[in-house]
Design a protein around this motif. Sequence first.
Motif, short mmCIF file in Angstrom:
data_model
loop_
_atom_site.label_atom_id
_atom_site.label_comp_id
_atom_site.label_asym_id
_atom_site.label_seq_id
_atom_site.Cartn_x
_atom_site.Cartn_y
_atom_site.Cartn_z
N VAL A 58 1.01 -0.96 -0.33
CA VAL A 58 0.41 0.07 -0.19
C VAL A 58 0.92 1.10 0.09
N ALA A 59 0.82 1.94 -1.24
CA ALA A 59 1.82 3.02 -1.01
C ALA A 59 0.68 4.60 -1.09
N SER A 60 0.62 5.28 -2.13
CA SER A 60 -0.27 6.58 -1.82
C SER A 60 -0.24 7.38 -3.34
N PRO A 72 7.04 -17.89 -8.80
CA PRO A 72 5.61 -17.09 -9.92
C PRO A 72 4.51 -16.62 -8.83
N ILE A 73 4.93 -15.32 -8.17
CA ILE A 73 4.48 -14.28 -7.61
C ILE A 73 4.66 -12.98 -7.91
N ARG A 74 2.89 -12.48 -8.01
CA ARG A 74 3.55 -10.80 -8.05
C ARG A 74 3.09 -10.10 -6.94
N ALA A 75 4.06 -8.71 -7.15
CA ALA A 75 4.58 -7.59 -6.43
C ALA A 75 3.28 -6.73 -7.34
N ARG A 76 2.19 -5.71 -6.63
CA ARG A 76 2.05 -4.54 -6.87
C ARG A 76 1.55 -4.01 -5.98
N ALA A 77 1.43 -2.91 -6.47
CA ALA A 77 1.42 -1.20 -5.40
C ALA A 77 -0.29 -0.31 -5.97
N VAL A 78 -1.09 -0.17 -4.64
CA VAL A 78 -1.45 0.42 -4.90
C VAL A 78 -1.57 2.03 -4.41
N CYS A 79 -2.13 3.06 -4.88
CA CYS A 79 -1.41 4.40 -4.57
C CYS A 79 -2.80 4.92 -4.76
N ALA A 94 -11.44 -2.67 -3.05
CA ALA A 94 -11.95 -3.62 -3.93
C ALA A 94 -10.48 -3.22 -5.19
N ALA A 95 -10.43 -1.86 -5.88
CA ALA A 95 -8.95 -1.75 -6.49
C ALA A 95 -8.17 -2.20 -6.00
N ALA A 96 -7.60 -2.85 -4.65
CA ALA A 96 -6.63 -4.11 -4.75
C ALA A 96 -6.90 -4.87 -5.37
N MET A 97 -7.97 -5.44 -5.32
CA MET A 97 -8.03 -6.78 -5.36
C MET A 97 -8.02 -7.11 -6.83
N GLU A 98 -8.83 -5.64 -8.01
CA GLU A 98 -8.72 -5.92 -9.00
C GLU A 98 -7.10 -6.05 -9.92
N LEU A 99 -6.45 -4.92 -9.07
CA LEU A 99 -4.85 -5.18 -9.42
C LEU A 99 -4.40 -6.26 -9.18
N MET A 100 -4.51 -7.12 -7.70
CA MET A 100 -4.08 -7.57 -8.02
C MET A 100 -3.88 -8.97 -9.23
N ASP A 101 -4.80 -9.12 -9.79
CA ASP A 101 -5.44 -10.26 -11.02
C ASP A 101 -4.82 -9.54 -12.24
N SER A 102 -4.48 -8.38 -12.16
CA SER A 102 -3.83 -7.37 -13.28
C SER A 102 -2.71 -7.32 -13.69
N ARG A 103 -2.13 -7.31 -14.83
CA ARG A 103 -0.95 -7.53 -15.63
C ARG A 103 0.06 -6.37 -14.71
N GLN A 104 -0.73 -5.13 -14.31
CA GLN A 104 -0.49 -3.18 -13.80
C GLN A 104 0.32 -3.70 -13.04
N ILE A 105 1.49 -3.30 -13.16
CA ILE A 105 2.42 -3.41 -11.34
C ILE A 105 2.13 -2.02 -10.04
N PHE A 106 1.12 -0.87 -10.67
CA PHE A 106 0.93 -0.15 -9.63
C PHE A 106 -0.44 0.51 -9.98
#
Length: 197
Positions: A54-56, A93-100, A135-147
């Motif tokens: 979780v970023a900002s 097989p690990i995805r790293a994501r950041a929600v801002c 909800a946005a974070a859950m979508e992000l985790m399933d996407s190819r987008q990194i942040f």
Amino acid sequence: MWVNNAGVLHAGNSWEQPAEVVAQTLDVNVRGMMAGCAAAVNAMSVGGGVILNVASISALTPVPRLAVYAATKAAVVSYTGSLQGELSHVRLPIRARAVCPDVVSTAMVASHAHHPDAALLFSGPKPMSVDEVAAAAMELMDSRQIFRVVPRWRGVIARSTGLVPASGLRALTLMRMLGERRQRSGNQSIVGSDFER
């Protein structure tokens, strides 16, 4: 799934913040996130998974009087992208994501509702709910987008201030004045009962 969500925020001019406050902000917001990622990678190295940091929105734009916080959140975004590159390189097989997210209705934000150095937090629309960000974070985790910035339209505005920094800083001065006015008026959108605990 592993979520690194711990964070602290101290408002004020960066050069006036005591060394122990700066160290705490770096320790929690950056070193804590890095340690969490290392633990998650070790735990997921066989079966795979997703790491969400979780970023900002402050990671993407100047945030006067919240500079130390903004710098730590920029570090979160940078680290997440680099970590994803490392994971891909070794084929884990690990995805790293950041929600801002933009300002979220949390106890941390509510504790700054009357702090004059945090006025910029209250210059935009009503703070988002924790559920909206989740909800946005859950979508992000399933996407190819990194942040991802939440809401996306605020990300466009935040990034535009970096294109022409002098103009962006002038616009932020005006936004800060709006935030100060809302703080003085006790605007319900910043101090209402909708803040999460």
